[in-house]
Enzyme design. Structure first.
Site, mmCIF file in Angstrom:
data_model
loop_
_atom_site.group_PDB
_atom_site.id
_atom_site.type_symbol
_atom_site.label_atom_id
_atom_site.label_comp_id
_atom_site.label_asym_id
_atom_site.label_seq_id
_atom_site.Cartn_x
_atom_site.Cartn_y
_atom_site.Cartn_z
ATOM 1 C CE LYS A 7 34.365 46.241 51.246
ATOM 2 N NZ LYS A 7 33.506 45.181 50.753
ATOM 3 C CG ASN B 207 34.623 49.783 53.391
ATOM 4 O OD1 ASN B 207 35.746 49.832 53.882
ATOM 5 N ND2 ASN B 207 33.770 48.792 53.636
ATOM 6 N N GLY C 92 30.708 42.941 46.850
ATOM 7 C CA GLY C 92 31.895 42.350 46.243
ATOM 8 C C GLY C 92 31.575 41.197 45.307
ATOM 9 C CD GLU D 275 33.680 43.012 53.596
ATOM 10 O OE1 GLU D 275 34.539 43.810 54.001
ATOM 11 O OE2 GLU D 275 33.256 43.012 52.423
ATOM 12 C CD GLU E 298 27.604 48.435 52.571
ATOM 13 O OE1 GLU E 298 28.198 48.939 51.618
ATOM 14 O OE2 GLU E 298 28.187 47.906 53.522
ATOM 15 C CB SER F 236 28.060 45.157 43.100
ATOM 16 O OG SER F 236 28.697 44.018 43.660
ATOM 17 C CG HIS G 159 31.246 46.578 56.149
ATOM 18 N ND1 HIS G 159 31.529 45.319 55.688
ATOM 19 C CD2 HIS G 159 31.014 47.341 55.057
ATOM 20 C CE1 HIS G 159 31.475 45.333 54.363
ATOM 21 N NE2 HIS G 159 31.169 46.546 53.954
#
Ligand code: PGA
Length: 250
Positions: A11, A9, A171, A95, A165, A211, A93
Site C-alpha cells: 500500500k 501489498n 486492516g 481501497e 478480500e 488481516s 483492490h
C-alpha cells in the site's frame, strides 16, 4: 492444481530506505519451491527492487490505468510499465473501489487493457460489512466477477489469480474464519466451473486477503480452496511475511 502464491501489498507505506531494508531481509530468506512470492510496493520502488533480481521475488504495481498512453495526468499506462519490464499489477483492490470510486465497469476496462497487452494481474473482489450483514455476500462477489472478469474466454481465464478480500477484514484485525474464507473460495471455484469448466476452475489461484497473519495463515491455507494470500499489514515485516509464505500444509 492451482499455483500457491503469497503476495504482499505494501500500500502507501515505507520510505525508500525502509523498503530497501525490507527487501534485503526478504532476499536472505528461503522460499519453498512450490510457492510463488510476490510483492506490490509503491510504484516508485518497483523498478529498483526488480533490478536486484532476487530469486523467487516477483514485483508488481498496485494500480495502473485502463487507458492507453495519453492525456491522463498522474496515471500510468501499461505500455509505460512494460517499457521498463514491469508486467504485473493488482486490479480492483477494495481501497481503490471504496476510496477512489473504481466501478465494475472501469475494472472490466482495466482487465481488457491488461489482456490486450498480455499484462498479468491479480483481480481483487470482496464484500463490505453491510452486504455481509444482509447475507448478500455471495451475490455481491459473483456480480463483481461477472461484471469485470467473467467475460474472459476459457483460454484467457486459465491460471489467472483472484484475491477474495472481505472489506470488513482488511486492516481491521478481524479475519474471516477459515470456514467463511473456504465457503466463499469454494463458491468462486464453483462459478468458474459453471462458467468455464473444471480444468480451468482448478487452474485459477484463489487467494485470501484481510488481516491474514502468521497466527492464522496455517489454518486459512489448509482450506482446500485457499491457494494462498494477499497480505497487507503483515507484509511490511519480513519475518511475518515469510512466516505466512511458509504456512502451507507440508
Ligand atoms: P491487511 O490488508 O492484510 O492489512 O488486512 C490486506 C489487503 O488489503 O490486501
Amino acid at each position: 492444481m492451482a499455483q500457491k502464491i503469497v503476495a504482499g501489498n505494501w500500500k502507501m507505506n515505507l520510505t525508500a530506505v525502509e523498503a530497501k531494508e525490507l527487501v534485503k531481509e526478504l532476499e536472505s530468506m528461503e522460499v519453498p519451491k512450490d510457492v510463488d512470492r510476490i510483492i506490490f510496493p509503491s510504484t516508485l520502488y518497483v523498478k529498483p527492487i526488480q533490478e536486484l533480481n532476487i530469486p523467487k521475488l516477483r514485483v508488481g504495481v498496485q494500480n495502473f490505468s485502463e487507458n492507453e498512453m495519453g492525456a491522463f495526468t498522474g496515471e500510468l499506462a501499461i505500455e509505460q510499465l512494460q517499457s521498463v519490464k514491469i508486467n504485473l499489477g493488482l486490479i480492483g483492490h477494495s481501497e481503490r473501489r471504496m476510496i477512489l470510486g473504481e466501478t465494475n465497469e472501469q475494472l472490466k476496462n482495466k482487465v481488457n487493457t491488461a489482456l490486450k497487452h498480455s499484462f498479468k494481474f491479480i483481480f481483487c473482489c470482496g464484500e463490505p460489512l453491510d452486504v455481509r450483514e444482509a447475507g448478500k455476500e455471495f451475490d455481491y462477489v459473483k456480480q463483481q466477477l461477472e461484471e469485470s472478469l467473467f467475460h474472459l474466454s476459457s483460454a484467457q481465464m486459465r491460471q489467472r489469480i483472484i484475491a477474495y478480500e472481505p472489506v470488513w477484514a482488511i486492516g481491521t484485525g478481524k479475519t474471516a474464519t477459515a470456514e467463511q474464507a473456504e465457503e466463499m473460495h469454494k463458491a468462486i471455484r464453483s462459478w468458474l466451473t459453471e462458467k468455464y469448466n473444471k480444468v480451468v476452475a482448478e487452474s485459477v489461484s484463489i487467494l485470501y486477503g484481510g488481516s491474514c497473519k502468521p497466527s492464522n495463515a496455517e489454518e486459512l491455507f489448509s482450506c482446500s480452496n485457499v491457494d494462498g494470500g494477499l497480505i497487507g499489514g503483515a507484509s511490511l515485516k519480513a519475518d511475518d511475511f515469510m512466516a505466512i509464505v511458509n504456512s502451507f500444509p507440508k
